[in-house]
Design a protein around this motif. Structure first.
Motif, PDB file in Angstrom:
ATOM      1  N   GLN A   6       0.662  -1.122   0.131  1.00 33.21           N
ATOM      2  CA  GLN A   6       0.081   0.106   0.043  1.00 33.21           C
ATOM      3  C   GLN A   6       1.051   1.442   0.078  1.00 33.21           C
ATOM      4  N   ALA A   7       1.934   1.284   0.824  1.00 33.86           N
ATOM      5  CA  ALA A   7       2.782   2.271   0.906  1.00 33.86           C
ATOM      6  C   ALA A   7       3.457   2.679  -0.387  1.00 33.86           C
ATOM      7  N   ALA A   8       4.003   1.530  -1.177  1.00 32.59           N
ATOM      8  CA  ALA A   8       4.565   1.687  -2.558  1.00 32.59           C
ATOM      9  C   ALA A   8       3.425   2.146  -3.473  1.00 32.59           C
ATOM     10  N   VAL A 338      -4.427   3.455   0.080  1.00 31.24           N
ATOM     11  CA  VAL A 338      -3.788   2.992   1.318  1.00 31.24           C
ATOM     12  C   VAL A 338      -4.794   1.963   1.798  1.00 31.24           C
ATOM     13  N   PHE A 339      -6.083   1.871   1.324  1.00 33.61           N
ATOM     14  CA  PHE A 339      -7.188   0.944   1.944  1.00 33.61           C
ATOM     15  C   PHE A 339      -7.158  -0.250   1.224  1.00 33.61           C
ATOM     16  N   LEU A 340      -6.559  -0.488   0.119  1.00 33.18           N
ATOM     17  CA  LEU A 340      -6.580  -1.613  -1.086  1.00 33.18           C
ATOM     18  C   LEU A 340      -6.177  -2.794  -0.567  1.00 33.18           C
ATOM     19  N   ALA A 343      -3.794  -8.753  -1.533  1.00 35.51           N
ATOM     20  CA  ALA A 343      -4.190  -9.524  -2.618  1.00 35.51           C
ATOM     21  C   ALA A 343      -4.422  -8.869  -3.811  1.00 35.51           C
ATOM     22  N   ALA A 344      -5.170  -7.889  -3.893  1.00 37.51           N
ATOM     23  CA  ALA A 344      -5.609  -7.092  -5.091  1.00 37.51           C
ATOM     24  C   ALA A 344      -4.389  -6.409  -5.688  1.00 37.51           C
ATOM     25  N   LEU A 345      -3.313  -5.791  -4.849  1.00 38.26           N
ATOM     26  CA  LEU A 345      -2.326  -5.009  -5.387  1.00 38.26           C
ATOM     27  C   LEU A 345      -1.222  -6.209  -5.654  1.00 38.26           C
ATOM     28  N   LEU A 346      -1.083  -7.022  -5.022  1.00 42.35           N
ATOM     29  CA  LEU A 346      -0.281  -8.158  -5.833  1.00 42.35           C
ATOM     30  C   LEU A 346      -0.705  -8.740  -7.063  1.00 42.35           C
TER      31      LEU A 346
END
Length: 361
Positions: A6-8, A338-340, A343-346
Protein backbone atom coordinates in the motif's frame (compact mmCIF):
# COMPACT_ATOMS: atom_id res chain seq x y z
CA UNK A 1 5.87 -3.81 8.84
CA UNK A 2 2.34 -2.79 7.87
CA UNK A 3 1.19 -2.02 4.36
CA UNK A 4 4.40 -2.35 2.32
CA UNK A 5 2.51 -2.68 -0.94
CA UNK A 6 0.00 0.00 0.00
CA UNK A 7 2.84 2.40 0.84
CA UNK A 8 4.51 1.65 -2.49
CA UNK A 9 1.25 2.24 -4.34
CA UNK A 10 0.73 5.58 -2.58
CA UNK A 11 4.32 6.55 -3.45
CA UNK A 12 3.90 5.63 -7.09
CA UNK A 13 0.52 7.33 -7.26
CA UNK A 14 1.58 10.67 -5.84
CA UNK A 15 4.87 10.67 -7.72
CA UNK A 16 2.88 10.14 -10.92
CA UNK A 17 0.28 12.79 -10.04
CA UNK A 18 2.85 15.50 -9.32
CA UNK A 19 5.02 14.56 -12.29
CA UNK A 20 2.03 14.67 -14.64
CA UNK A 21 0.98 18.05 -13.23
CA UNK A 22 4.45 19.55 -13.64
CA UNK A 23 4.77 18.29 -17.21
CA UNK A 24 1.27 19.47 -18.11
CA UNK A 25 1.97 22.96 -16.78
CA UNK A 26 5.51 23.14 -18.13
CA UNK A 27 4.60 25.67 -20.87
CA UNK A 28 2.87 27.86 -18.23
CA UNK A 29 5.35 27.34 -15.39
CA UNK A 30 6.66 30.93 -15.30
CA UNK A 31 3.15 32.35 -15.34
CA UNK A 32 2.05 30.09 -12.51
CA UNK A 33 5.05 30.12 -10.19
CA UNK A 34 7.82 32.13 -11.83
CA UNK A 35 8.90 35.65 -12.61
CA UNK A 36 5.92 36.47 -14.86
CA UNK A 37 3.24 35.37 -12.36
CA UNK A 38 0.49 37.91 -11.52
CA UNK A 39 1.09 36.92 -7.89
CA UNK A 40 4.43 38.72 -7.82
CA UNK A 41 7.43 37.80 -5.71
CA UNK A 42 6.80 40.89 -3.57
CA UNK A 43 3.21 39.87 -2.79
CA UNK A 44 4.29 36.30 -2.14
CA UNK A 45 7.03 37.55 0.16
CA UNK A 46 4.52 39.49 2.27
CA UNK A 47 2.37 36.40 2.72
CA UNK A 48 5.37 34.20 3.48
CA UNK A 49 6.50 36.66 6.14
CA UNK A 50 3.19 36.07 7.92
CA UNK A 51 2.65 32.34 7.49
CA UNK A 52 6.35 31.33 7.41
CA UNK A 53 5.61 28.60 4.88
CA UNK A 54 8.54 26.69 3.38
CA UNK A 55 9.64 27.63 -0.14
CA UNK A 56 13.12 27.95 -1.60
CA UNK A 57 12.08 30.11 -4.57
CA UNK A 58 12.67 33.48 -2.83
CA UNK A 59 16.20 32.50 -1.80
CA UNK A 60 17.82 33.90 -4.95
CA UNK A 61 14.97 34.94 -7.23
CA UNK A 62 15.32 35.33 -10.96
CA UNK A 63 14.45 33.02 -13.78
CA UNK A 64 17.51 30.78 -13.58
CA UNK A 65 16.84 29.82 -9.96
CA UNK A 66 13.16 29.24 -10.68
CA UNK A 67 13.94 26.99 -13.66
CA UNK A 68 16.42 25.05 -11.54
CA UNK A 69 13.87 24.46 -8.78
CA UNK A 70 11.06 23.58 -11.19
CA UNK A 71 13.10 21.02 -13.08
CA UNK A 72 14.48 19.64 -9.83
CA UNK A 73 10.83 19.12 -8.85
CA UNK A 74 10.34 17.09 -12.04
CA UNK A 75 13.37 14.93 -11.23
CA UNK A 76 12.29 14.47 -7.61
CA UNK A 77 8.82 13.37 -8.70
CA UNK A 78 10.39 10.90 -11.13
CA UNK A 79 12.70 9.57 -8.41
CA UNK A 80 9.73 9.02 -6.07
CA UNK A 81 7.73 7.40 -8.85
CA UNK A 82 10.53 4.94 -9.64
CA UNK A 83 11.66 4.51 -6.04
CA UNK A 84 15.24 5.57 -6.77
CA UNK A 85 17.22 6.69 -3.71
CA UNK A 86 13.86 7.18 -2.05
CA UNK A 87 15.16 8.39 1.30
CA UNK A 88 16.75 11.42 -0.34
CA UNK A 89 14.22 11.60 -3.17
CA UNK A 90 11.23 11.84 -0.83
CA UNK A 91 12.83 14.77 1.03
CA UNK A 92 13.55 16.59 -2.24
CA UNK A 93 9.99 15.78 -3.31
CA UNK A 94 8.72 17.40 -0.10
CA UNK A 95 10.87 20.52 -0.55
CA UNK A 96 9.95 21.06 -4.20
CA UNK A 97 6.23 20.42 -3.68
CA UNK A 98 6.06 22.93 -0.83
CA UNK A 99 8.29 25.40 -2.65
CA UNK A 100 6.05 25.60 -5.70
CA UNK A 101 2.71 25.40 -3.93
CA UNK A 102 3.65 27.99 -1.30
CA UNK A 103 4.94 30.37 -3.97
CA UNK A 104 1.39 30.82 -5.29
CA UNK A 105 -1.28 29.63 -2.88
CA UNK A 106 -4.12 30.70 -5.16
CA UNK A 107 -3.51 27.94 -7.69
CA UNK A 108 -4.72 24.38 -7.70
CA UNK A 109 -7.61 22.57 -6.12
CA UNK A 110 -8.20 19.96 -3.45
CA UNK A 111 -5.82 17.61 -5.22
CA UNK A 112 -2.89 19.96 -4.60
CA UNK A 113 -3.73 20.04 -0.90
CA UNK A 114 -3.64 16.25 -0.78
CA UNK A 115 -0.28 16.16 -2.60
CA UNK A 116 0.96 18.77 -0.12
CA UNK A 117 0.05 16.59 2.87
CA UNK A 118 1.20 13.29 1.39
CA UNK A 119 4.57 14.79 0.47
CA UNK A 120 5.12 15.30 4.21
CA UNK A 121 3.86 11.87 5.25
CA UNK A 122 5.82 9.90 2.65
CA UNK A 123 9.11 11.07 4.15
CA UNK A 124 8.37 8.96 7.23
CA UNK A 125 7.32 5.78 5.41
CA UNK A 126 9.40 2.92 4.09
CA UNK A 127 7.63 3.21 0.77
CA UNK A 128 10.37 1.71 -1.38
CA UNK A 129 10.48 -1.77 0.16
CA UNK A 130 8.72 -3.20 -2.92
CA UNK A 131 8.12 -2.10 -6.51
CA UNK A 132 11.10 0.24 -6.62
CA UNK A 133 14.60 0.53 -8.01
CA UNK A 134 15.84 0.62 -4.42
CA UNK A 135 14.26 -2.77 -3.72
CA UNK A 136 15.77 -4.22 -6.89
CA UNK A 137 19.22 -2.88 -5.97
CA UNK A 138 18.93 -4.23 -2.42
CA UNK A 139 17.83 -7.62 -3.74
CA UNK A 140 20.86 -7.76 -6.02
CA UNK A 141 23.14 -6.80 -3.14
CA UNK A 142 24.73 -3.90 -5.00
CA UNK A 143 24.93 -0.40 -3.62
CA UNK A 144 28.57 0.58 -3.23
CA UNK A 145 29.68 4.04 -2.14
CA UNK A 146 26.93 5.88 -4.02
CA UNK A 147 24.63 6.07 -0.99
CA UNK A 148 27.16 7.55 1.46
CA UNK A 149 28.42 9.89 -1.27
CA UNK A 150 24.91 11.21 -1.88
CA UNK A 151 24.44 11.58 1.88
CA UNK A 152 27.64 13.64 2.14
CA UNK A 153 26.71 15.88 -0.80
CA UNK A 154 23.23 16.56 0.58
CA UNK A 155 24.68 17.28 4.02
CA UNK A 156 27.11 19.80 2.52
CA UNK A 157 24.28 21.48 0.59
CA UNK A 158 22.13 21.64 3.70
CA UNK A 159 25.01 23.20 5.62
CA UNK A 160 25.51 25.84 2.93
CA UNK A 161 21.78 26.63 3.00
CA UNK A 162 21.81 26.79 6.80
CA UNK A 163 24.83 29.10 7.07
CA UNK A 164 24.59 30.98 3.78
CA UNK A 165 22.25 33.67 5.04
CA UNK A 166 19.92 33.47 2.04
CA UNK A 167 17.35 31.02 3.44
CA UNK A 168 15.62 33.61 5.62
CA UNK A 169 13.31 31.93 8.12
CA UNK A 170 12.91 28.76 6.05
CA UNK A 171 15.55 26.87 8.03
CA UNK A 172 14.86 28.25 11.50
CA UNK A 173 15.15 25.86 14.42
CA UNK A 174 11.97 27.12 16.05
CA UNK A 175 8.63 28.41 14.84
CA UNK A 176 6.29 30.96 16.45
CA UNK A 177 3.26 28.77 15.69
CA UNK A 178 2.36 25.20 16.59
CA UNK A 179 4.23 22.83 16.73
CA UNK A 180 6.89 25.52 17.46
CA UNK A 181 9.58 23.52 15.68
CA UNK A 182 11.15 24.81 12.48
CA UNK A 183 12.23 22.91 9.39
CA UNK A 184 15.91 22.76 10.34
CA UNK A 185 15.47 20.06 13.04
CA UNK A 186 13.53 17.91 10.59
CA UNK A 187 16.07 18.11 7.78
CA UNK A 188 19.11 17.73 10.00
CA UNK A 189 17.40 14.93 11.91
CA UNK A 190 16.65 13.00 8.72
CA UNK A 191 20.20 13.55 7.52
CA UNK A 192 21.69 12.35 10.83
CA UNK A 193 19.47 9.26 10.94
CA UNK A 194 20.46 8.35 7.38
CA UNK A 195 24.13 8.70 8.28
CA UNK A 196 23.71 6.56 11.40
CA UNK A 197 21.93 3.94 9.30
CA UNK A 198 24.79 3.76 6.77
CA UNK A 199 27.37 3.59 9.57
CA UNK A 200 25.67 0.81 11.52
CA UNK A 201 24.68 -1.14 8.43
CA UNK A 202 28.26 -1.09 7.18
CA UNK A 203 29.90 -1.94 10.52
CA UNK A 204 27.48 -4.54 11.94
CA UNK A 205 24.63 -5.38 9.55
CA UNK A 206 23.52 -8.30 11.75
CA UNK A 207 24.09 -6.61 15.10
CA UNK A 208 21.66 -5.56 17.80
CA UNK A 209 21.98 -1.85 17.01
CA UNK A 210 20.98 -2.50 13.42
CA UNK A 211 17.96 -4.49 14.60
CA UNK A 212 16.90 -1.67 16.95
CA UNK A 213 17.17 0.91 14.16
CA UNK A 214 15.15 -1.32 11.87
CA UNK A 215 12.46 -1.71 14.54
CA UNK A 216 12.31 2.05 15.11
CA UNK A 217 12.06 2.70 11.37
CA UNK A 218 9.23 0.19 11.14
CA UNK A 219 7.43 1.85 14.03
CA UNK A 220 7.69 5.28 12.38
CA UNK A 221 6.51 3.77 9.10
CA UNK A 222 3.48 2.20 10.77
CA UNK A 223 2.60 5.48 12.47
CA UNK A 224 2.89 7.36 9.17
CA UNK A 225 0.65 4.84 7.42
CA UNK A 226 -1.88 5.25 10.21
CA UNK A 227 -1.78 9.02 9.78
CA UNK A 228 -2.31 8.67 6.02
CA UNK A 229 -5.28 6.38 6.63
CA UNK A 230 -6.82 8.76 9.17
CA UNK A 231 -6.25 11.68 6.80
CA UNK A 232 -8.18 9.94 4.02
CA UNK A 233 -11.02 9.09 6.42
CA UNK A 234 -11.18 12.71 7.58
CA UNK A 235 -11.25 14.00 4.01
CA UNK A 236 -14.26 11.87 3.13
CA UNK A 237 -16.04 12.33 6.44
CA UNK A 238 -15.75 16.12 6.50
CA UNK A 239 -16.63 16.39 2.80
CA UNK A 240 -19.72 14.25 3.31
CA UNK A 241 -20.98 16.07 6.40
CA UNK A 242 -20.43 19.49 4.81
CA UNK A 243 -22.39 18.33 1.77
CA UNK A 244 -25.25 17.25 3.99
CA UNK A 245 -25.62 20.88 5.09
CA UNK A 246 -25.70 22.25 1.53
CA UNK A 247 -29.09 23.00 0.01
CA UNK A 248 -28.04 21.88 -3.48
CA UNK A 249 -26.93 18.51 -2.13
CA UNK A 250 -30.12 18.20 -0.13
CA UNK A 251 -32.34 18.65 -3.19
CA UNK A 252 -30.06 16.49 -5.38
CA UNK A 253 -29.08 19.19 -7.91
CA UNK A 254 -25.45 19.76 -6.84
CA UNK A 255 -23.98 17.86 -9.79
CA UNK A 256 -26.29 19.54 -12.31
CA UNK A 257 -24.74 23.01 -12.01
CA UNK A 258 -21.03 22.26 -12.62
CA UNK A 259 -22.01 20.17 -15.65
CA UNK A 260 -23.40 23.39 -17.17
CA UNK A 261 -20.45 25.66 -16.35
CA UNK A 262 -17.87 26.24 -19.06
CA UNK A 263 -15.04 26.03 -16.53
CA UNK A 264 -15.95 22.43 -15.65
CA UNK A 265 -16.91 21.14 -19.10
CA UNK A 266 -13.83 19.99 -21.05
CA UNK A 267 -16.20 17.84 -23.15
CA UNK A 268 -19.31 20.02 -23.63
CA UNK A 269 -21.21 17.38 -25.58
CA UNK A 270 -20.62 14.70 -22.96
CA UNK A 271 -21.37 17.10 -20.09
CA UNK A 272 -24.59 18.18 -21.77
CA UNK A 273 -25.63 14.57 -22.30
CA UNK A 274 -24.98 13.61 -18.66
CA UNK A 275 -26.38 16.87 -17.28
CA UNK A 276 -29.60 16.40 -19.24
CA UNK A 277 -30.32 13.08 -17.53
CA UNK A 278 -31.97 14.47 -14.41
CA UNK A 279 -32.65 11.20 -12.60
CA UNK A 280 -29.03 9.90 -12.84
CA UNK A 281 -27.76 13.33 -11.76
CA UNK A 282 -30.09 13.21 -8.76
CA UNK A 283 -29.01 9.68 -7.84
CA UNK A 284 -25.28 10.41 -8.21
CA UNK A 285 -25.60 13.57 -6.10
CA UNK A 286 -27.30 11.69 -3.27
CA UNK A 287 -25.05 8.67 -3.73
CA UNK A 288 -21.92 10.80 -3.38
CA UNK A 289 -23.07 12.13 -0.03
CA UNK A 290 -24.02 8.67 1.21
CA UNK A 291 -20.71 7.15 0.13
CA UNK A 292 -18.62 9.83 1.79
CA UNK A 293 -20.56 9.83 5.04
CA UNK A 294 -20.62 6.04 5.19
CA UNK A 295 -16.98 5.45 4.28
CA UNK A 296 -15.50 5.67 7.82
CA UNK A 297 -18.07 3.15 9.08
CA UNK A 298 -17.37 0.63 6.30
CA UNK A 299 -13.78 0.12 7.46
CA UNK A 300 -14.99 -2.45 10.01
CA UNK A 301 -16.15 -4.74 7.19
CA UNK A 302 -13.51 -5.69 4.65
CA UNK A 303 -15.87 -6.71 1.85
CA UNK A 304 -18.07 -3.64 2.11
CA UNK A 305 -14.99 -1.41 2.29
CA UNK A 306 -13.46 -2.97 -0.83
CA UNK A 307 -16.71 -2.64 -2.79
CA UNK A 308 -17.06 0.98 -1.72
CA UNK A 309 -13.47 1.72 -2.75
CA UNK A 310 -14.17 0.49 -6.28
CA UNK A 311 -17.22 2.73 -6.52
CA UNK A 312 -15.37 5.75 -5.17
CA UNK A 313 -12.42 5.27 -7.52
CA UNK A 314 -14.82 4.96 -10.45
CA UNK A 315 -16.49 8.19 -9.32
CA UNK A 316 -13.13 9.97 -9.22
CA UNK A 317 -12.40 8.80 -12.76
CA UNK A 318 -15.76 10.23 -13.77
CA UNK A 319 -14.87 13.55 -12.12
CA UNK A 320 -11.57 13.62 -14.00
CA UNK A 321 -13.29 13.15 -17.36
CA UNK A 322 -16.54 15.07 -16.90
CA UNK A 323 -15.37 18.01 -14.77
CA UNK A 324 -11.79 18.27 -16.01
CA UNK A 325 -10.13 17.79 -12.61
CA UNK A 326 -7.51 15.09 -13.30
CA UNK A 327 -5.04 16.15 -10.59
CA UNK A 328 -7.69 16.09 -7.88
CA UNK A 329 -9.14 12.78 -9.07
CA UNK A 330 -5.81 10.99 -9.45
CA UNK A 331 -4.64 12.31 -6.08
CA UNK A 332 -7.75 10.93 -4.40
CA UNK A 333 -7.33 7.57 -6.14
CA UNK A 334 -3.70 7.45 -4.98
CA UNK A 335 -4.80 8.27 -1.43
CA UNK A 336 -7.56 5.63 -1.56
CA UNK A 337 -4.88 3.04 -2.39
CA UNK A 338 -3.86 2.95 1.28
CA UNK A 339 -7.04 0.90 1.91
CA UNK A 340 -6.68 -1.50 -1.02
CA UNK A 341 -6.28 -5.17 -0.05
CA UNK A 342 -2.81 -6.63 -0.41
CA UNK A 343 -4.07 -9.54 -2.52
CA UNK A 344 -5.50 -7.15 -5.11
CA UNK A 345 -2.27 -5.16 -5.23
CA UNK A 346 -0.18 -8.32 -5.66
CA UNK A 347 -2.50 -9.46 -8.45
CA UNK A 348 -2.14 -6.09 -10.20
CA UNK A 349 1.64 -6.15 -9.69
CA UNK A 350 1.89 -9.57 -11.32
CA UNK A 351 -0.11 -8.38 -14.33
CA UNK A 352 2.11 -5.31 -14.73
CA UNK A 353 5.23 -7.47 -14.44
CA UNK A 354 4.00 -9.70 -17.27
CA UNK A 355 3.67 -6.83 -19.72
CA UNK A 356 7.07 -5.40 -18.84
CA UNK A 357 9.57 -5.50 -21.74
CA UNK A 358 11.68 -8.64 -21.62
CA UNK A 359 9.35 -10.47 -19.25
CA UNK A 360 8.14 -13.99 -19.96
CA UNK A 361 4.46 -14.59 -20.67
Amino acid sequence: MLGRHQAATVRIGFGLVWLAYLLREWPNRRLLYGDTSPWSAELAGRLLADNRALTVLPWFGGRFWFELVYHLAVLAALAVLLGWRTRAGSVLFLVTVLSLQNRNVFLGDGGDNIVHLMAVYLVFTRCAEVWSLDARRAGAGRDGPAGPALWAVLGALLLVCQLGGFAGTALDWTSPVFPYVGWAPLFWGLWAVAGLWWLVDGAAPDGETRAVLDALATMVHNCAMLVISVEVVLIYATAGWYKVQGSRWQDGTALYYPLHLDYFTPWPGLSGLVGGALLPVFLVSYGTVLLQVAFPFTLVNRRVKNALLVVMMAEHLGIAVLLGLPVFSLAMIAADAVFLPTAALLWAGERVARIRPGSRH
